[in-house]
Design an enzyme around this catalytic site. Sequence first.
Site: not given
Ligand code: F6P
Length: 369
Positions: A83, A148-149, A193, A244, A287
């Site tokens: 942020k 990680i993405d 992401r 996601e 589930r």
């Molecule tokens: O970019 C890393 C990541 O873990 C993404 O895979 C995910 O969408 C995002 O950060 C989640 O961010 P936060 O920690 O703000 O929930």
Amino acid sequence: MSNGIRRIAISTGGGDAPGLNAVIRAVVIAASNRDWECYGIRDGYNGILFPERYPEGGVFRLTRDRVRGIGHLGGTILGTTNKGNPLCFPMKMPDGSVREVDRTDEIVECFARKELDALVSVGGDGSLTIANALHQKGLRVVGVPKTIDNDLDKTYTTFGFDTAVSFATECLDRLHSTAESHQRVIVVEMMGRYAGWIALHSGIAGSAHAILIPEIPFDLEQVAAKVRARDQVGRMYSLVVVAEGATPANGRHAVLEQAGAGHAERLGGIGEWVAKSLQEITGKDTRVVVLGHLLRGGSPTSFDRLAALRFGAAAVRALEEGRSGVMVALALPNVNYVPLEEVAGRMKAVPLDCDTLLTGRDLGICFGD
Ligand code: F6P
């Protein structure tokens, strides 16, 4: 030859990823071996932008002792934030409104004031875009690719990805037996992401039956057909991996929180929707498991640990060689350097013709198309 460098700083930004501490350790030791001093900036750039929050110092000395024994630990000893991007920092105006303000000059000034000669910026596309802006303002900067993405361009991989994939694969391994015992469909939602790397790699390694990724808009009827086809041959359970950011062919990606001043939109919820819809279509007990932040935790795998150590040491060598405005990249079998401007703001999606995806198709995995 040290190109006038005596003191350098490190910042870790964006979501944490296993291997950050290994990068910090390598930078500090490689710098100390050149008689350079090393400093850590707390929580991205907050240590500079909000010094009052850090009575013990928002920018603090990192000695060899301080980084002893941290290479295998998850998280980052510097702290991080996704942020408050300093390029568009949300500031409250006297009239109560919120305006986004460029605060990168304050960072450049702080470096001059503290006589810091260079920055090693460890982060994903957001952090490397900031690093590129700081470089354009005259700061000596080398970037290190973290996420990680695995969605950063110009590097074979980022550190953190392998650990996330390994953990996700282990989770899938565990879910097979419970899904089979109960003859259920289990939907597993994974981070990543707008790219499907984690879902694709772990889904194939963990023998998922369907994998839904953002790069391939999906038709749920195709997934339901796969589940039914398995039932018909006596395989009464199915595992469905959903990234996601995956989107139905006629819909949008699922969002938990809209983008706001200083932060990006938060993805999530598609797994729940897929599970509910699949239960309705197939009539099977279904589930959902959301792996979420578990993918970001834990000790880095040896691959990520080694990549992180190599990146950190290469960042110091780059500064010694007089480079700036570059990111260390993995170009197997070696590392190389690519201009930050070729990385900043670009996303590496899964190519539809990559052999990993083709492998999945050859194995009969359904991609929802
Ligand atoms: O970019 C890393 C990541 O873990 C993404 O895979 C995910 O969408 C995002 O950060 C989640 O961010 P936060 O920690 O703000 O929930």
